[in-house]
Design an enzyme around this catalytic site. Structure first.
Site, PDB file in Angstrom:
ATOM      1  N   ASP A   1      28.751  32.041  40.626  1.00 50.65           N
ATOM      2  CA  ASP A   1      28.429  32.821  41.927  1.00 50.65           C
ATOM      3  C   ASP A   1      29.457  32.359  42.956  1.00 50.65           C
ATOM      4  OD1 ASP A   1      26.927  33.975  44.193  1.00 50.65           O
ATOM      5  OD2 ASP A   1      25.428  32.293  44.546  1.00 50.65           O
TER       6      ASP A   1
ATOM      7  N   GLN B   1      16.267  30.060  52.778  1.00 53.23           N
ATOM      8  CA  GLN B   1      16.626  31.706  53.130  1.00 53.23           C
ATOM      9  C   GLN B   1      18.241  31.601  54.554  1.00 53.23           C
ATOM     10  OE1 GLN B   1      15.385  34.438  51.387  1.00 53.23           O
ATOM     11  NE2 GLN B   1      16.052  35.423  52.581  1.00 53.23           N
ATOM     12  N   GLY B   2      19.694  31.967  54.843  1.00 57.25           N
ATOM     13  CA  GLY B   2      20.282  32.058  55.172  1.00 57.25           C
ATOM     14  C   GLY B   2      20.936  30.937  55.262  1.00 57.25           C
ATOM     15  N   ASP B   3      20.915  29.869  53.852  1.00 53.97           N
ATOM     16  CA  ASP B   3      22.007  28.859  53.356  1.00 53.97           C
ATOM     17  C   ASP B   3      23.244  29.236  52.233  1.00 53.97           C
ATOM     18  OD1 ASP B   3      20.645  27.080  55.537  1.00 53.97           O
ATOM     19  OD2 ASP B   3      19.231  26.671  54.095  1.00 53.97           O
ATOM     20  N   SER B   4      22.440  30.599  52.030  1.00 55.79           N
ATOM     21  CA  SER B   4      23.495  30.940  51.083  1.00 55.79           C
ATOM     22  C   SER B   4      25.136  30.370  51.346  1.00 55.79           C
ATOM     23  CB  SER B   4      23.172  32.415  50.527  1.00 55.79           C
ATOM     24  OG  SER B   4      22.449  32.838  50.128  1.00 55.79           O
TER      25      SER B   4
ATOM     26  N   HIS C   1      27.551  35.945  45.863  1.00 55.52           N
ATOM     27  CA  HIS C   1      26.148  37.337  46.605  1.00 55.52           C
ATOM     28  C   HIS C   1      26.750  37.426  48.494  1.00 55.52           C
ATOM     29  CE1 HIS C   1      23.521  33.891  46.906  1.00 55.52           C
ATOM     30  NE2 HIS C   1      23.243  34.716  47.683  1.00 55.52           N
TER      31      HIS C   1
END
Length: 276
Positions: free
Chosen positions: A136, A230-233, A83
């Site tokens: 993913d 948030q931002g660690d994906s 993603h």
């Protein structure tokens, strides 16, 4: 609502209104210095396989264009979340991103050390389902290779590293509080691999999303306070010196009742990374 842990779409740190890049709800016992909620700074020399995905064209220069994490699994191969390279996160189709790079060997994003390497190719997991986040995974090919000594091996199917109760570490440059306070330096937080039943209870198929144990892994802190955000994906979940997961999705950050969901590396295509 289910949320992915990709970074924001603006050049600064303001968050967009899109679901995949919306701010995480704060909650739990997040430590004030926690990134990857409840974490502490780590040196890149201790974990050279952690890399940042960057596009200054899409995300600006405040944090060197960082918007997701990744993991070096071969000298010219990086695993990240599928993603992360979607138009929902990038704001445009992948082919229109002019400067997709991987930042390696750099703990502090504003620093000038390490290397910024152009991504020459992107391969999505053929089994990836964007609606459910199953499978993913994406594999990035680098224009120039990095040292083989900087890579990490993947835990194969049946490895004890996937066993519930196993201690693990999650790494990233993401939100430190769940409210948009992004880190400028690499951090890591301790979590535990949780039973699949914990995520099945948390994500039974309503608005938060559906947990699929075949391709997903559940990890977090039973008491809250340690988590990806948030931002660690696309960043790594490591146990026993082996890569077991990639930060994928969840609801909120650091909340005991909403563990983090990771892409389970034992479900990744076998040819993508060395396993042991």
């Amino acid at each position: 609502m289910r949320r992915s842990f990709a970074g924001s779409l603006t050049g600064a740190l303001a968050l967009t209104a899109m679901a995949v890049a919306a701010p995480q709800a704060s909650g739990g016992a997040a430590a004030p210095d926690g990134v990857v909620i409840g974490g502490q700074p780590v040196q890149i020399s201790e974990s050279p396989w952690v890399v940042a995905l960057s596009s200054r064209d899409r995300f600006g220069g405040t944090r060197a264009g960082q918007f997701c994490g990744g993991v070096l699994v071969a000298p010219a191969k990086v695993l990240t979340a599928a993603h992360c390279v979607s138009s929902d996160v990038l704001g445009v189709p992948l082919g229109q991103v002019r400067d997709l790079r991987v930042i390696a060997g750099r703990s502090t994003l504003k620093a000038t050390g390490g290397r910024e390497i152009t991504v020459s190719g992107v391969q999505l997991n053929p089994a990836y389902d964007a609606k459910t986040n199953e499978g993913d995974f994406a594999l990035l090919t680098l224009l120039d290779p990095l040292p083989a000594s900087d890579t990490i091996r993947v835990a194969g199917p049946g490895s004890a590293a996937y066993t519930a109760g196993t201690g693990a570490m999650v790494y990233g440059w993401g939100d430190t509080t769940g409210g948009g306070a992004y880190a400028g330096e690499l951090r890591a937080a301790p979590v535990k691999v949780l039973p699949d039943s914990a995520c099945e209870r948390a994500y039974p198929g309503r608005a938060q999303g559906t947990y699929r144990p075949e391709t997903m892994l559940c990890a977090g802190d039973e008491n809250g306070g340690h988590d990806a955000c948030q931002g660690d994906s696309g960043g790594p979940l490591v146990a026993g010196g082996r890569l077991i997961g990639l930060v994928s999705w969840g609801s909120g950050c650091g909340q005991a009742e909403s563990p983090g969901v990771y892409a389970r590396l034992s479900a990744a295509p076998e040819t993508w990374a060395a396993r042991s």
